[in-house]
Design a protein around this motif. Structure first.
Motif, PDB file in Angstrom:
ATOM      1  N   TRP A 136      12.451 -11.635  25.194  1.00  0.00           N
ATOM      2  CA  TRP A 136      11.989 -10.686  26.208  1.00  0.00           C
ATOM      3  C   TRP A 136      11.609  -9.334  25.630  1.00  0.00           C
ATOM      4  O   TRP A 136      10.735  -8.643  26.166  1.00  0.00           O
ATOM      5  CB  TRP A 136      13.052 -10.509  27.291  1.00  0.00           C
ATOM      6  N   THR A 212       6.046 -12.686  32.323  1.00  0.00           N
ATOM      7  CA  THR A 212       7.319 -12.795  31.609  1.00  0.00           C
ATOM      8  C   THR A 212       7.841 -14.228  31.596  1.00  0.00           C
ATOM      9  O   THR A 212       8.738 -14.546  30.818  1.00  0.00           O
ATOM     10  CB  THR A 212       8.369 -11.876  32.269  1.00  0.00           C
ATOM     11  N   SER A 216       9.885 -14.768  27.859  1.00  0.00           N
ATOM     12  CA  SER A 216      11.198 -14.115  27.838  1.00  0.00           C
ATOM     13  C   SER A 216      12.202 -14.840  26.957  1.00  0.00           C
ATOM     14  O   SER A 216      13.283 -14.311  26.686  1.00  0.00           O
ATOM     15  CB  SER A 216      11.752 -14.010  29.262  1.00  0.00           C
TER      16      SER A 216
END
Length: 279
Positions: A136, A212, A216
């Motif tokens: 992330w 994301t 991540s």
């Protein structure tokens, strides 16, 4: 006092419905988060209490709520700082025409129209194929910048397009170096716009999901954690989490507005003092 025309009431009704459309789902979640201990995920409510907010701070059987919150907060700060710095530098660079500036501008804007999930997939593949760990704070950070930087740059382009260059000329006439001109003249003048860019950078990062999703790695950010909880958590604790995260978002916005107000107030006070001195 003249009576209001009928169009006023029509537009006022339309605006009210628009606000309900925007904030109705959030208000519904906020109301359901105050269910009683035996309450469920739907209406009618079974009592009113703070039980689920208290339960939110207990050990959860599913998920890592507070760990994901910390990751989203740190990632938001990273994206915010980078977005502000790059946007200012980009805005300064684009004040003068240079070879390929038009192509670069359109490439920047194009990233806004590319489907977010494709950006996430592409960044994840680049990291994995390069032998770099998908995490992330690295690949997720890069993917989110493809979302926040275009907004920041567009704001800075608009700001510098209206910027009065006579302030810089006056600073140079007084012997200021280019760096001193930027630091003591340009940056203070555009400070309110920088606050806006910072707010965009943080809030867009804090709630970003699609970019994301595949970048991540093994640790979720808060939006990913909430999405995962929707398939496992069957109690209003998820509504309590949604209410707290919404309040946190409004708190961040309020903080930035307070900073903007303080800067504007100080600027007006300095202008008033300067005017009194001339008088």
């Amino acid at each position: 006092m003249e009576p209001r025309p009928r169009s006023f009431y029509v537009l006022a009704t339309f605006f009210t419905l628009f606000l309900l459309f925007l904030y109705g789902p959030t208000l519904t979640i906020a109301i359901l988060s105050f269910q009683g201990p035996s309450g469920g995920l739907t209406f009618p409510m079974k009592g009113v209490s703070l039980h689920w907010f208290h339960d939110l701070f207990q050990q959860q059987a599913v998920g890592d709520i507070w760990g994901s919150f910390r990751r989203s907060f740190v990632l938001g700060l990273m994206v915010m700082i980078t977005t502000v710095i790059v946007s200012v530098l980009g805005g300064l660079a684009f004040r003068k025409r240079f070879a390929g500036s038009g192509i670069i501008f359109y490439l920047i804007i194009t990233s806004l129209v590319i489907p977010s999930i494709l950006v996430s997939l592409g960044v994840g593949l680049i990291w994995s194929q390069s032998g770099l760990p998908v995490h992330w704070s690295t690949s997720g950070f890069g993917a989110q910048l493809t979302w926040t930087l275009p907004f920041g740059l567009l704001i800075m382009f608009a700001v510098f397009n209206r910027f009065d260059k006579s302030y810089e000329e006056a600073a140079r006439d007084l012997g200021a170096s280019p760096w001193q001109t930027v630091r003591f003249v340009v940056l203070p003048i555009i400070a309110p716009s920088l606050i806006g860019v910072a707010l965009f950078g943080f809030t867009l990062s804090y709630d970003e999901f699609a970019r994301t999703l595949l970048t991540s790695g093994s640790y979720n950010t808060l939006p990913l954690e909430i999405f995962g909880m929707t398939t496992n958590v069957t109690s209003p604790v998820i509504f309590a989490l949604g209410t707290l995260t919404t309040l946190f978002s409004f708190g961040v916005i309020g903080l930035f507005l307070l900073i903007f107000w303080r800067i504007d107030r100080r600027r007006k006070a300095q202008g008033s003092d300067a005017g009194n001195g001339l008088a």
